[in-house]
Enzyme design. Structure first.
Site, PDB file in Angstrom:
ATOM      1  N   ASP A  74       0.823  -1.205   0.000  1.00 40.36           N
ATOM      2  CA  ASP A  74       0.000   0.000   0.000  1.00 40.36           C
ATOM      3  C   ASP A  74       0.865   1.267   0.000  1.00 40.36           C
ATOM      4  OD1 ASP A  74       0.872  -0.735   2.593  1.00 40.36           O
ATOM      5  OD2 ASP A  74      -0.679   0.474   3.546  1.00 40.36           O
ATOM      6  N   TYR A 133      11.054   3.328   0.314  1.00 49.89           N
ATOM      7  CA  TYR A 133      10.485   1.977   0.298  1.00 49.89           C
ATOM      8  C   TYR A 133       9.362   1.858  -0.733  1.00 49.89           C
ATOM      9  CZ  TYR A 133       7.479  -1.912   1.720  1.00 49.89           C
ATOM     10  OH  TYR A 133       6.686  -3.025   1.717  1.00 49.89           O
ATOM     11  N   TRP A 181      -0.211  -3.650   6.039  1.00 47.86           N
ATOM     12  CA  TRP A 181      -0.202  -3.890   7.486  1.00 47.86           C
ATOM     13  C   TRP A 181      -0.134  -5.380   7.833  1.00 47.86           C
ATOM     14  CZ3 TRP A 181      -3.804  -0.069  10.563  1.00 47.86           C
ATOM     15  CH2 TRP A 181      -3.626   1.243  10.085  1.00 47.86           C
TER      16      TRP A 181
END
Length: 289
Positions: free
Chosen positions: A103, A126, A151
């Site tokens: 994400d 990243y 996550w």
């Protein structure tokens, strides 16, 4: 059917090993970074020649979000060069690549779930290297599935849930940011989704029109504070948990304020039934107990 998994010692790699016994029809080959260094193309070629995989699940990645800001060369080597090497070797051997992305390719300025068509705009090293890795695969290999997730946590390796449990054993009060909204993803659920894609495609190899980018996370959304609160609640841990804004917890890399992913595409394409994040968290907590 042979499925080669890179990054076998990481969180997702361990999750795939955990479910592998449920899929006796698949011959899994698990490679840690010492078995297969994806940054070295010759090493990739040797391993592919030995095992002749039909599918490669790339669970190897540089995921240290903050460290990446000062180790951009290392992040690029693993997330971009490594991804490109695997794509090239998959092309040479007619294997299909399943690559896990993030994400963090989005800036987090949205207020509704991100679809696969939304234009990425990473805000840190990243996220940029993960996006560049996606592009390298797309430019190299038609037979690819790129799965963006968010996550990720599980009973394996290091992750937010384990950090919360460790900190709760060391202190009475804990502050967690409450203005970053996303969806926790159980690595075991992600592992099952990746295997389902391999099996679906293996049964219907003519459906090459399904290649491309997909989102996968558990269902629902929450803040990191909500996530922590639920972790403590399910573990019956009493702690003074304080919600704080991201500005009170500055980090080298900027996090997306909102990174909920829309899963409509992957559910329609592969008939996935996805657990809600709270339901999946309960399963992980029970497995640890």
């Amino acid at each position: 059917m042979v499925v080669l998994v890179t990054g076998a010692n990481g969180q997702l790699g361990q999750a795939i090993q955990f479910i592998s016994g449920n899929h006796p029809q698949i011959d899994f080959v698990f490679c840690s970074s010492s078995d297969l260094d994806i940054t070295k193309k010759e090493n990739c070629q040797e391993v592919f020649a030995k095992y002749k995989p039909n599918f490669c699940i790339n669970a190897a990645a540089y995921t240290a979000v903050d460290k990446a800001e000062s180790e951009s060369d290392k992040a690029h080597l693993i997330n971009v060069v490594g991804a490109k090497n695997l794509a090239e070797v998959c092309k040479e051997t007619n294997a299909t690549l399943l690559h896990v992305s993030t994400d963090f390719v989005f800036d987090g300025n949205n207020t509704k779930p991100y679809t696969e068509e939304y234009i990425p705009n990473p805000t840190g090293v990243y996220g940029q290297t993960k996006l560049d890795g996606e592009k390298a695969i797309q430019e190299t290999l038609e037979q690819h599935f790129i799965i963006r997730t968010s996550w990720v946590y599980s009973q394996f390796a290091n992750n937010f849930m384990k950090t919360m449990l460790r900190l709760a054993s060391e202190r009475d009060t804990l502050s967690v940011v409450n203005d970053q909204i996303g969806t926790p993803t159980n690595a075991v659920d992600l592992a099952e989704a990746l295997v389902k894609i391999c099996m679906s495609y293996n049964l219907q190899p003519t459906t090459h029109n399904l290649f491309g980018i997909y989102n996968f996370s558990n269902e629902g959304q929450c803040s990191w504070y909500d996530f922590a609160k639920k972790i403590f609640e399910l573990n019956t841990i009493s702690i003074n948990l304080i919600p704080i804004p991201s500005t009170s917890f500055p980090t080298p890399a900027k996090r997306p304020a909102y990174s909920v992913l829309d899963k409509s595409k992957i559910k329609a394409a592969f008939g996935l039934d996805i657990n809600g994040w709270e339901e999946s968290l309960k399963i992980v907590v029970l497995s640890l107990q």
